[in-house]
Design an enzyme around this catalytic site. Structure first.
Site, mmCIF file in Angstrom:
data_model
loop_
_atom_site.group_PDB
_atom_site.id
_atom_site.type_symbol
_atom_site.label_atom_id
_atom_site.label_comp_id
_atom_site.label_asym_id
_atom_site.label_seq_id
_atom_site.Cartn_x
_atom_site.Cartn_y
_atom_site.Cartn_z
ATOM 1 N N ARG A 111 0.838 -1.204 0.000
ATOM 2 C CA ARG A 111 0.000 0.000 0.000
ATOM 3 C C ARG A 111 0.870 1.249 0.000
ATOM 4 N NH1 ARG A 111 -4.460 0.902 4.731
ATOM 5 N NH2 ARG A 111 -2.647 1.484 5.991
ATOM 6 N N GLY A 114 -3.423 3.696 -0.939
ATOM 7 C CA GLY A 114 -4.661 3.070 -0.483
ATOM 8 C C GLY A 114 -5.861 3.303 -1.371
ATOM 9 N N GLY A 184 -1.258 7.869 -3.958
ATOM 10 C CA GLY A 184 0.126 7.495 -3.689
ATOM 11 C C GLY A 184 0.852 7.276 -5.004
ATOM 12 N N GLY A 186 3.444 5.670 -5.773
ATOM 13 C CA GLY A 186 3.927 4.315 -6.018
ATOM 14 C C GLY A 186 2.968 3.501 -6.854
ATOM 15 N N HIS A 188 0.186 4.748 -8.320
ATOM 16 C CA HIS A 188 -0.420 5.563 -9.375
ATOM 17 C C HIS A 188 0.290 5.365 -10.715
ATOM 18 C CE1 HIS A 188 -2.464 8.834 -11.300
ATOM 19 N NE2 HIS A 188 -1.457 9.692 -11.234
ATOM 20 N N TYR A 194 -3.133 9.025 -15.611
ATOM 21 C CA TYR A 194 -3.563 10.103 -16.502
ATOM 22 C C TYR A 194 -3.841 11.358 -15.683
ATOM 23 C CZ TYR A 194 -8.396 10.049 -14.953
ATOM 24 O OH TYR A 194 -9.532 10.180 -14.191
ATOM 25 N N ILE A 245 7.529 -1.134 -5.542
ATOM 26 C CA ILE A 245 8.082 0.116 -6.037
ATOM 27 C C ILE A 245 8.578 0.933 -4.846
ATOM 28 C CG2 ILE A 245 7.630 2.251 -7.295
ATOM 29 C CD1 ILE A 245 7.405 -0.185 -9.081
ATOM 30 N N TYR A 480 -8.651 1.793 -12.482
ATOM 31 C CA TYR A 480 -10.037 1.735 -12.020
ATOM 32 C C TYR A 480 -10.390 0.267 -11.888
ATOM 33 C CZ TYR A 480 -10.414 6.653 -13.454
ATOM 34 O OH TYR A 480 -10.226 8.007 -13.593
#
Length: 533
Positions: A111, A114, A184, A186, A188, A194, A245, A480
């Site tokens: 995480r 989150g 976050g 990491g 994302h 985007y 990551i 998503y």
């Protein structure tokens, strides 16, 4: 001569000291994990401050578990809970956590922010026992080399913090990533990332120069050490599949001193459907400096309280001043009726905050809070659109939206740089030919009481829209997350849901996964499998 102690004796002393301090409230499994961490980490840590468990302190454990979660649907008493949460303070702690989880046969959930829509960063339905490695303490952002237009951002930093640290050093540099400031970084970037500058510069993942990850053997690897295949895979291949990551080296992009924003809202009674149909035809063809998304939801009619209509808010960021923006709009999208008074000029950092939903009075320091502005029980889905949805299709959608309590959809335009990057450049394949991306949401506040009704509504609405969106495959955005598409458990075929997220890139991802993590140590319900078929 001063007393000297050997490095070996010093390490042994530290180990003994730490083990003595392990609280008796820790479970046996947690104690074993701590002992293993001490044996495999060369940096000490405050044990009680780095661990959260129900045995240690049930209240603090609950607060920490829920601290960054967006989707409250996965925080009910019936959802599986981790044995404990571990917050590393140094990279060596992450290495040790991987080594020790392997040794003790613990499943890891990773995480950073989150935000996983299906809770996969903090819930494991079919993996017990599991623990969460929370990277929120690893949040340093170094913007030290503006000459090379680059910065390092550690995985626990939010995208809002990254933006803030950039603007601390320069008013004419930015980064083309997320619209939600509490993401976050990491997780994302590993899904694509985007944002409002994607039409000008591409995705966040398109602007990654290097990375540091921990592999399944507990080794830290940079781009050169992991190899170009793995570096390709982690920039859009989805979180939790290839490693942990630790940090990204990102490419900074130029932004003007003056940026213009606006929000113009139309309803059905203001020819809203006709304006939206026109937006579909022009949004991907507008000036690359202009990003106009549409936020659509039911709204009360002001003239007849109790009756609802559909509200369509056109929210924009333009990399330039309002005079040039008005020229662009008059030429390309006069139907919106944009006027000078609708436009507000500001700095790039303030425009980021505007898009994220902060009030205009909020200072840039508000980005450092890192708290999500969105916490709900919700179900989300996504689509990509290749041809404008006809008016009758939109009218059918409005009928369905007016049946639901709190539905929301956000339409994000493509085109520009997104059309000029090959769909195999990184795993994220949704490029040329895409007019816009749709995010679908249904939200509710009463938990399990009405969940079945709302889930039924969004699935039926999604089925209705099938005729109007991409097909063969019907594409979806991995950030998503949607477990309705299939999982690694049960009867579903990974090739089906894999193709929706990654199209033809999925087979290459599987091949890289099989070579890099053959034992499938990093896994979850929709992680890239080591093989298919």
């Amino acid at each position: 001569m001063a007393f000297a102690i050997s490095k070996r004796n010093a390490t042994a002393f530290l180990v003994t000291l730490l083990l003595v301090s392990v609280p008796l409230s820790f479970s046996t499994l947690q104690q074993d994990f701590v002992k293993c961490l001490v044996d495999n980490s060369d940096v000490s840590f405050p044990i009680t401050a780095s661990f959260f468990s129900p045995d240690q302190n049930a209240t603090l454990f609950k607060e920490e578990l829920e601290s960054t979660a967006q989707n409250l649907r996965y925080l009910t008493p019936s959802n599986p809970k981790p044995v404990f949460i571990f917050e590393p303070l140094y990279e060596t702690h992450v290495q040790a956590a991987v080594v020790c989880a392997k040794k003790l046969q613990l499943h890891l959930r990773l995480r950073s922010g989150g935000h996983d829509y299906e809770g996969l960063s903090f819930v494991a339905e079919d993996e017990t026992p599991f623990v969460i490695v929370d990277l929120s303490k690893l949040r340093q952002v170094d913007v030290d080399d503006l000459d090379s237009n680059s910065a390092w951002a550690h995985a626990g930093a939010t995208i809002g913090e990254v933006y803030y640290r950039i603007q601390e050093k320069s008013q004419t540099h930015g980064f083309p990533a997320g619209l939600c400031s509490s993401l976050g970084i990491g997780g994302h970037l590993v899904g694509g990332a985007y944002g409002s500058m994607m039409r000008k510069f591409g995705l966040g993942a398109d602007n990654v120069l290097d990375a540091r990850i921990v592999d399944a053997n507990g080794q830290i690897l940079d781009r050169a050490a992991m190899g170009e295949d793995v570096f390709w895979a982690i920039r859009g291949g989805g979180g939790g599949s290839f490693g942990v990551i630790l940090a990204w080296k990102i490419k900074l992009v130029p932004v003007p001193a003056t940026v213009t924003v606006f929000t113009v809202t139309k309803t059905l009674e203001q020819d809203g459907t006709k304006v939206l149909y026109k937006w579909q035809q022009v949004a991907d063809k507008l000036d690359d400096d202009l990003f106009i998304r549409v936020i659509i939801s039911p709204a009360s009619k002001t003239t007849k309280p109790g009756n609802r209509t559909i509200s369509m808010s056109y929210q924009a960021q333009f990399l330039g001043d309002s005079n040039r923006l008005l020229q662009v709009m008059q030429k390309s999208f006069p139907e919106l009726g944009l006027t000078k008074k609708d436009c507000t000029e500001m700095s790039w950092i303030k425009s980021v905050m505007y898009i994220a939903g902060f009030p205009n009075s909020a200072p840039p320091e508000a980005l450092l809070a890192g708290k999500s502005l969105f916490k709900n029980h919700f179900k989300a889905k996504s689509d990509f659109v290749k041809e404008p949805i006809p008016v009758e299709g939109l009218e059918g959608l409005w009928e369905r939206f007016l049946e639901e309590d709190s539905p929301l959809t956000i339409w994000n335009p493509y085109g520009g740089m997104m059309s000029r990057i090959s769909e195999s450049e990184i795993p994220f394949p949704h490029r040329n030919g895409t007019l816009f991306k749709i995010q679908w949401l249904s939200t509710w506040q009463d938990g399990k009481v009405s969940e079945a009704r709302h889930m039924k509504w969004i699935r039926e609405m999604y089925s209705y829209m099938e005729q109007y969106v991409s097909n063969n495959p019907r594409q979806a955005y991995v950030n998503y997350r949607d477990l309705d598409l299939g999982t690694n458990e049960g009867e579903s075929d990974a090739r089906e849901w894999g193709a929706k997220y990654y199209k033809g890139n999925f087979e290459r991802l599987v091949k890289i996964k099989g070579e890099f993590d053959p034992d499938n140590f990093f896994r979850h319900e929709q992680s890239v499998p080591t093989k298919i078929g």
